[in-house]
Structure formats: structure tokens, C-alpha cells
Design a protein around this motif. Sequence first.
Motif, PDB file in Angstrom:
ATOM      1  N   ASP A  64       0.769  -1.173  -0.141  1.00 24.85           N
ATOM      2  CA  ASP A  64       0.163   0.089   0.021  1.00 24.85           C
ATOM      3  C   ASP A  64       0.652   1.218  -0.122  1.00 24.85           C
ATOM      4  OD1 ASP A  64      -2.427  -1.621   0.233  1.00 24.85           O
ATOM      5  OD2 ASP A  64      -2.592  -1.469   2.352  1.00 24.85           O
ATOM      6  N   THR A  65       2.237   1.095  -0.098  1.00 23.01           N
ATOM      7  CA  THR A  65       2.989   2.410   0.044  1.00 23.01           C
ATOM      8  C   THR A  65       3.278   2.806  -1.523  1.00 23.01           C
ATOM      9  OG1 THR A  65       4.957   0.858  -0.195  1.00 23.01           O
ATOM     10  CG2 THR A  65       4.420   1.484   1.744  1.00 23.01           C
ATOM     11  N   ASP A  66       3.966   3.914  -1.742  1.00 22.98           N
ATOM     12  CA  ASP A  66       4.493   4.491  -2.945  1.00 22.98           C
ATOM     13  C   ASP A  66       5.544   3.813  -3.578  1.00 22.98           C
ATOM     14  OD1 ASP A  66       6.723   5.285  -1.405  1.00 22.98           O
ATOM     15  OD2 ASP A  66       6.083   7.394  -1.707  1.00 22.98           O
ATOM     16  N   VAL A  67       5.962   2.672  -2.955  1.00 17.05           N
ATOM     17  CA  VAL A  67       7.216   1.724  -3.556  1.00 17.05           C
ATOM     18  C   VAL A  67       6.462   0.984  -4.402  1.00 17.05           C
ATOM     19  CG1 VAL A  67       8.705   0.198  -3.118  1.00 17.05           C
ATOM     20  CG2 VAL A  67       8.607   2.199  -1.567  1.00 17.05           C
ATOM     21  N   PHE A  68       5.234   0.212  -4.106  1.00 17.37           N
ATOM     22  CA  PHE A  68       4.248  -0.628  -4.829  1.00 17.37           C
ATOM     23  C   PHE A  68       3.151  -0.027  -5.790  1.00 17.37           C
ATOM     24  CE2 PHE A  68       6.831  -3.443  -2.222  1.00 17.37           C
ATOM     25  CZ  PHE A  68       7.253  -4.281  -3.045  1.00 17.37           C
ATOM     26  N   MET A  69       2.560   1.134  -5.155  1.00 12.17           N
ATOM     27  CA  MET A  69       1.243   1.312  -5.675  1.00 12.17           C
ATOM     28  C   MET A  69       1.515   1.865  -7.297  1.00 12.17           C
ATOM     29  SD  MET A  69      -1.192   0.590  -3.908  1.00 12.17           S
ATOM     30  CE  MET A  69      -2.438   1.300  -4.974  1.00 12.17           C
ATOM     31  N   ILE A 109       1.190  -1.263  -9.113  1.00 18.44           N
ATOM     32  CA  ILE A 109      -0.148  -1.812  -8.892  1.00 18.44           C
ATOM     33  C   ILE A 109      -1.156  -1.254  -9.888  1.00 18.44           C
ATOM     34  CG2 ILE A 109      -2.053  -2.107  -7.133  1.00 18.44           C
ATOM     35  CD1 ILE A 109      -0.038  -2.885  -5.072  1.00 18.44           C
ATOM     36  N   GLU A 110      -0.962   0.265  -9.958  1.00 13.85           N
ATOM     37  CA  GLU A 110      -1.734   0.622 -10.790  1.00 13.85           C
ATOM     38  C   GLU A 110      -1.634   0.401 -12.214  1.00 13.85           C
ATOM     39  OE1 GLU A 110      -1.049   4.794  -9.356  1.00 13.85           O
ATOM     40  OE2 GLU A 110      -2.318   4.398  -7.369  1.00 13.85           O
ATOM     41  N   LYS A 111      -0.496   0.185 -12.510  1.00 12.92           N
ATOM     42  CA  LYS A 111      -0.105  -0.123 -13.920  1.00 12.92           C
ATOM     43  C   LYS A 111      -0.980  -1.360 -14.245  1.00 12.92           C
ATOM     44  CE  LYS A 111       1.833   0.357 -17.814  1.00 12.92           C
ATOM     45  NZ  LYS A 111       1.568   1.571 -18.770  1.00 12.92           N
ATOM     46  N   VAL A 112      -0.758  -2.545 -13.329  1.00 13.08           N
ATOM     47  CA  VAL A 112      -1.470  -3.816 -13.453  1.00 13.08           C
ATOM     48  C   VAL A 112      -2.882  -3.751 -13.675  1.00 13.08           C
ATOM     49  CG1 VAL A 112      -1.715  -6.172 -12.325  1.00 13.08           C
ATOM     50  CG2 VAL A 112       0.501  -5.128 -12.379  1.00 13.08           C
ATOM     51  N   GLU A 113      -3.640  -2.901 -12.842  1.00  4.69           N
ATOM     52  CA  GLU A 113      -4.832  -2.486 -13.052  1.00  4.69           C
ATOM     53  C   GLU A 113      -5.468  -1.862 -14.177  1.00  4.69           C
ATOM     54  OE1 GLU A 113      -6.457  -1.434  -8.506  1.00  4.69           O
ATOM     55  OE2 GLU A 113      -5.268   0.103  -9.466  1.00  4.69           O
ATOM     56  N   LYS A 114      -4.560  -1.134 -14.857  1.00  3.76           N
ATOM     57  CA  LYS A 114      -4.782  -0.120 -15.934  1.00  3.76           C
ATOM     58  C   LYS A 114      -4.711  -1.354 -17.282  1.00  3.76           C
ATOM     59  CE  LYS A 114      -3.380   3.139 -18.821  1.00  3.76           C
ATOM     60  NZ  LYS A 114      -2.346   4.410 -19.237  1.00  3.76           N
ATOM     61  N   ILE A 115      -3.658  -2.185 -17.156  1.00  2.00           N
ATOM     62  CA  ILE A 115      -3.537  -3.189 -18.218  1.00  2.00           C
ATOM     63  C   ILE A 115      -4.507  -4.328 -18.195  1.00  2.00           C
ATOM     64  CG2 ILE A 115      -1.952  -4.748 -19.103  1.00  2.00           C
ATOM     65  CD1 ILE A 115       0.315  -2.987 -18.191  1.00  2.00           C
ATOM     66  N   LYS A 128      -7.746 -13.338  -3.935  1.00  2.00           N
ATOM     67  CA  LYS A 128      -6.871 -14.252  -5.039  1.00  2.00           C
ATOM     68  C   LYS A 128      -6.384 -12.937  -5.988  1.00  2.00           C
ATOM     69  CE  LYS A 128      -8.662 -18.742  -4.418  1.00  2.00           C
ATOM     70  NZ  LYS A 128      -9.644 -19.848  -5.052  1.00  2.00           N
ATOM     71  N   THR A 129      -7.202 -12.228  -6.311  1.00  2.00           N
ATOM     72  CA  THR A 129      -6.843 -11.310  -7.137  1.00  2.00           C
ATOM     73  C   THR A 129      -5.708 -10.273  -6.744  1.00  2.00           C
ATOM     74  OG1 THR A 129      -8.865 -11.048  -8.189  1.00  2.00           O
ATOM     75  CG2 THR A 129      -7.344  -9.179  -8.552  1.00  2.00           C
ATOM     76  N   ASN A 130      -5.813  -9.893  -5.517  1.00  2.00           N
ATOM     77  CA  ASN A 130      -4.774  -9.302  -4.655  1.00  2.00           C
ATOM     78  C   ASN A 130      -3.465 -10.026  -4.622  1.00  2.00           C
ATOM     79  OD1 ASN A 130      -6.596  -7.256  -4.035  1.00  2.00           O
ATOM     80  ND2 ASN A 130      -6.804  -7.716  -2.141  1.00  2.00           N
ATOM     81  N   ILE A 131      -3.457 -11.323  -4.214  1.00  2.00           N
ATOM     82  CA  ILE A 131      -2.318 -12.035  -4.276  1.00  2.00           C
ATOM     83  C   ILE A 131      -1.723 -11.974  -5.527  1.00  2.00           C
ATOM     84  CG2 ILE A 131      -1.498 -14.288  -3.905  1.00  2.00           C
ATOM     85  CD1 ILE A 131      -3.792 -14.783  -1.730  1.00  2.00           C
ATOM     86  N   ALA A 132      -2.426 -12.361  -6.621  1.00  2.00           N
ATOM     87  CA  ALA A 132      -1.827 -12.053  -7.896  1.00  2.00           C
ATOM     88  C   ALA A 132      -1.061 -10.840  -8.197  1.00  2.00           C
ATOM     89  CB  ALA A 132      -3.035 -12.682  -9.117  1.00  2.00           C
ATOM     90  N   ILE A 133      -1.638  -9.873  -8.067  1.00  2.00           N
ATOM     91  CA  ILE A 133      -1.188  -8.491  -8.199  1.00  2.00           C
ATOM     92  C   ILE A 133       0.051  -8.276  -7.271  1.00  2.00           C
ATOM     93  CG2 ILE A 133      -1.486  -6.081  -7.977  1.00  2.00           C
ATOM     94  CD1 ILE A 133      -4.485  -6.603  -8.753  1.00  2.00           C
ATOM     95  N   ARG A 134      -0.114  -8.397  -6.025  1.00  2.00           N
ATOM     96  CA  ARG A 134       1.221  -8.605  -5.231  1.00  2.00           C
ATOM     97  C   ARG A 134       2.509  -9.280  -5.792  1.00  2.00           C
ATOM     98  NH1 ARG A 134      -2.253  -9.517  -0.252  1.00  2.00           N
ATOM     99  NH2 ARG A 134      -3.451  -7.490  -0.257  1.00  2.00           N
ATOM    100  N   VAL A 135       2.102 -10.761  -6.097  1.00  2.00           N
ATOM    101  CA  VAL A 135       3.180 -11.354  -6.479  1.00  2.00           C
ATOM    102  C   VAL A 135       3.778 -10.757  -7.794  1.00  2.00           C
ATOM    103  CG1 VAL A 135       3.682 -13.880  -7.696  1.00  2.00           C
ATOM    104  CG2 VAL A 135       2.465 -13.712  -5.549  1.00  2.00           C
ATOM    105  N   LEU A 195       5.483  -3.602 -17.278  1.00  2.00           N
ATOM    106  CA  LEU A 195       5.689  -3.025 -16.029  1.00  2.00           C
ATOM    107  C   LEU A 195       7.267  -2.487 -15.821  1.00  2.00           C
ATOM    108  CD1 LEU A 195       3.974  -5.705 -13.604  1.00  2.00           C
ATOM    109  CD2 LEU A 195       2.927  -3.838 -14.996  1.00  2.00           C
ATOM    110  N   LEU A 196       8.090  -2.771 -16.908  1.00  2.00           N
ATOM    111  CA  LEU A 196       9.286  -2.212 -16.540  1.00  2.00           C
ATOM    112  C   LEU A 196       9.382  -0.845 -16.544  1.00  2.00           C
ATOM    113  CD1 LEU A 196      12.185  -3.108 -15.985  1.00  2.00           C
ATOM    114  CD2 LEU A 196      12.574  -3.325 -18.515  1.00  2.00           C
ATOM    115  N   PRO A 197       8.784  -0.075 -17.734  1.00  2.00           N
ATOM    116  CA  PRO A 197       8.805   1.492 -17.577  1.00  2.00           C
ATOM    117  C   PRO A 197       8.239   2.087 -16.477  1.00  2.00           C
ATOM    118  CG  PRO A 197       7.858   0.832 -19.739  1.00  2.00           C
ATOM    119  CD  PRO A 197       8.118  -0.488 -18.549  1.00  2.00           C
ATOM    120  N   THR A 198       7.358   1.515 -15.831  1.00  2.00           N
ATOM    121  CA  THR A 198       6.702   2.270 -14.614  1.00  2.00           C
ATOM    122  C   THR A 198       7.849   1.881 -13.359  1.00  2.00           C
ATOM    123  OG1 THR A 198       4.526   1.805 -15.173  1.00  2.00           O
ATOM    124  CG2 THR A 198       4.817   2.048 -12.817  1.00  2.00           C
ATOM    125  N   LEU A 199       8.323   0.543 -13.415  1.00  2.00           N
ATOM    126  CA  LEU A 199       9.345   0.353 -12.182  1.00  2.00           C
ATOM    127  C   LEU A 199      10.760   1.471 -12.568  1.00  2.00           C
ATOM    128  CD1 LEU A 199      10.594  -1.130  -9.873  1.00  2.00           C
ATOM    129  CD2 LEU A 199      11.420  -2.756 -11.642  1.00  2.00           C
TER     130      LEU A 199
END
Length: 182
Positions: A34-39, A42-48, A67-74, A125-129
Amino acid sequence: ADGSLEKLPAKHVDTGMGFERLCMALQGKTSNYDTDVFMPLIEKVEKITGFKYTSNEVKNISETQNKTNIAIRVVVDHVRAVAFAIADGQLPSNTGAGYVIRRILRRASRYARKLGQKQAFLVKLLPTLIDLMGEAYPELVARQSFIANVIATEEERFLKTLDVGLGLFDKLAIAVKADSKT
């Protein structure tokens, strides 16, 4: 070698907190994700994918959402690990540390499939990272195209293997079902 301890020249306390946990504490969050290190990831995954992430702070979520949350986190956690490792010179392989990188990448790819992604996804996801961490880790910026190539190639190979394996499994499952009816 003889088992004796020597005093270190500089004494420090290792809290075991790590960067992500420190960010979590400083930002008053209950989860690293939930921090700015991951969000941003996560937002990019949601968008795609069109799948939505629910914060750990929300209670009583459905099993499907969990299950969706776990998949996104992984996916977001593993793409970070793989990109940093490749930037540091570790490539996926069949032995040693390279095997660990390969396994991490493949696990992320399997979870991306649970989010409806049938083609190479992680490289998206690489450009966002890099936007997120490139200033602090200039190796990500300097090796961006190399990292992207390695991730895309490795994921595409794995997805072909996975498709073949799933096809064989489906054929076997149909044969077993047919056998059990006779």
C-alpha cells in the motif's frame, strides 16, 4: 575460524526492517504493497488487466478479490526482484542464482495469467518500475533495453512451454474422463 568473536570497528543496530518496511512505517500503512514503492506498479497492473486491487486496510474482502490481490502482489513484487537482479548482472539460467531468477520470473508470469494475461506481460511493467526507482538505481535506466529483452524473451519461452504443457494435460484429462465412463 577458531570460533572467537571480534569486536567490529563500527557498531550498528540491524532492525531487519528493510526498505519496504521502513516506507510502510513512515507512510503509516499496514502493508508494504500500500506504499508508494508498490502502488504505481499495482496501478499499472490494474490499468492493463482491468482487475482491481483492494488495500490490506479493507476488511472482509471476498475470496475472489483476495486471490486477485495475491496475484497482483506476486506480479509487482517479482518483476521488481527480476529487474533488479538482471540490472546487477544475474541472468535467468538452469543453475544457481540464475535458476532462482528464472523461477521468480515464471511464478510472476503464472500469476499474470490468472489476471488474464496470455502474452508476455511483465515487460510492460518495466517502464513504470524505472520511472519509480530509476533515479535511486541508475543501473535500471542504463540497462533498460537489456532488462526488457531478457524479461520478454524468458517469459515468451515460458509461456510457449506452459501452453504446450496445458494442452497435453487437457488431452490427458479428456482421455481419463472417457476411460472412466467405460
